[in-house]
Write an enzyme that holds these catalytic residues in place. Structure first.
Site, PDB file in Angstrom:
ATOM      1  N   ARG A  36      -0.332  -9.115  13.618  1.00  0.00           N
ATOM      2  CA  ARG A  36      -0.920  -8.141  12.686  1.00  0.00           C
ATOM      3  C   ARG A  36      -1.700  -8.835  11.569  1.00  0.00           C
ATOM      4  O   ARG A  36      -2.745  -8.348  11.143  1.00  0.00           O
ATOM      5  CB  ARG A  36       0.179  -7.243  12.106  1.00  0.00           C
ATOM      6  N   ARG A  67      11.170  -1.066  11.418  1.00  0.00           N
ATOM      7  CA  ARG A  67      10.101  -0.794  12.385  1.00  0.00           C
ATOM      8  C   ARG A  67      10.075  -1.863  13.470  1.00  0.00           C
ATOM      9  O   ARG A  67      10.251  -3.040  13.185  1.00  0.00           O
ATOM     10  CB  ARG A  67       8.747  -0.768  11.660  1.00  0.00           C
ATOM     11  N   ARG A 127      -9.694   0.424   8.667  1.00  0.00           N
ATOM     12  CA  ARG A 127      -9.260  -0.929   9.010  1.00  0.00           C
ATOM     13  C   ARG A 127     -10.335  -1.704   9.756  1.00  0.00           C
ATOM     14  O   ARG A 127     -10.104  -2.856  10.122  1.00  0.00           O
ATOM     15  CB  ARG A 127      -8.024  -0.851   9.905  1.00  0.00           C
ATOM     16  N   LYS A 137       0.822  -1.215   0.000  1.00  0.00           N
ATOM     17  CA  LYS A 137       0.000   0.000   0.000  1.00  0.00           C
ATOM     18  C   LYS A 137       0.858   1.268   0.000  1.00  0.00           C
ATOM     19  O   LYS A 137       0.648   2.173  -0.802  1.00  0.00           O
ATOM     20  CB  LYS A 137      -0.912   0.039   1.252  1.00  0.00           C
ATOM     21  N   ARG A 141      11.650  -5.428   5.338  1.00  0.00           N
ATOM     22  CA  ARG A 141      11.305  -4.022   5.074  1.00  0.00           C
ATOM     23  C   ARG A 141      12.201  -3.058   5.851  1.00  0.00           C
ATOM     24  O   ARG A 141      12.548  -3.292   7.003  1.00  0.00           O
ATOM     25  CB  ARG A 141       9.844  -3.770   5.460  1.00  0.00           C
TER      26      ARG A 141
END
Ligand code: ADP
Ligand code: ADP
Ligand code: ZN
Length: 214
Positions: free
Chosen positions: A171, A160, A88, A13, A127
């Site tokens: 998640r 992160r 969400r 996204k 990431r």
């Protein structure tokens, strides 16, 4: 253009939003970025949000709804916007409809990016994020030209805290339970567009633009 990028953590996204805002000249509104900024600045919002984010849980609806309501009324949203990571939950989607209706507006496209869990885990564990501009990189799939330095702004890249494997699993579970029901919600409103999210970043951009320009 008023669009939502919907999909599980790691589906792309943020990566796609950053590309689309250049083409369509609208702002990207990423609740995750706004919340991380609040944490970095140690605002009351940041203090409240942090415990949820650290556990991979959603921040309470009323907090994020308030953020979005304020943000959508800013002048740069007049030409449209791309929502990244909001809504969400069904409650967030309903609040969004109400806010937009009050402004005489509605969402035109919900672009639902589909990627399976095994691929999501590989993407999230590799990431890296730019501390200055929020751009996403991947150590193997989308590396920066210079190690740990952002191509766009020379900012420092970091991992992160919630991109560790145990938090990633919670998640993904939260996504299935609380966010995936939005697919049926927007299908019912006839504005859901499923997009296959596996392939090169450019291929996925082409698929998204194909829907928007159709
Ligand atoms: P990702 O890009 O991996 O999907 P985000 O940056 O969008 O992650 O979100 C990171 C975290 O911020 C989420 O796990 C959640 O705790 C919080 N968050 C972001 N957006 C929302 C939202 N719309 N509702 C509730 N919590 C949110
Ligand atoms: P989201 O905002 O949905 O959580 P990101 O845009 O941050 O997802 O992408 C998650 C990770 O996957 C990042 O490391 C990014 O560089 C990488 N990525 C994005 N798109 C692709 C793709 N098409 N193929 C492989 N990796 C990708
Ligand atoms: Zn940067």
């Amino acid at each position: 253009m008023r669009a939502i990028l919907l999909g599980p953590p790691g589906c792309g996204k943020g990566t796609q939003a950053k590309i689309l805002i250049d083409t369509y000249r609208v702002p990207q509104i990423a609740t995750g970025d706004i919340l991380r900024e609040a944490i970095a600045q140690e605002t009351p919002l940041g203090v409240e949000a942090q415990s949820y984010m650290d556990k991979g849980l959603l921040v309470p609806d009323q907090l994020v709804i308030k953020i979005i309501e304020g943000r959508l009324k800013q002048a740069d949203c007049e030409s449209g916007f791309i929502l990244d990571g909001f809504p969400r939950t069904i409650a967030q989607a309903e609040a969004l409809d109400t806010t937009l209706a009050g402004m005489g507006l509605k969402i035109e496209y919900v672009l639902s990016i589909e990627v399976d869990d095994a691929e999501l885990i590989k993407r999230l564990t590799g990431r890296r994020i730019c501390r200055a501009c929020g751009e996403s990189y991947h150590m193997a799939f989308n590396p920066p030209h210079k190690k740990d330095i952002c191509d766009s702004c020379q900012g420092e890249l970091y991992q992160r805290d919630d991109d560790k494997e145990t938090t990633i699993r919670s998640r993904l579970k939260v996504y299935e339970e609380q966010t995936a029901p939005l697919i049926a919600f927007y299908t019912g409103k006839k504005i859901l567009y499923p997009i296959k999210g596996v392939g090169s970043i450019e291929e996925i951009t082409t698929r998204l633009k194909g829907v928007i320009n159709a």
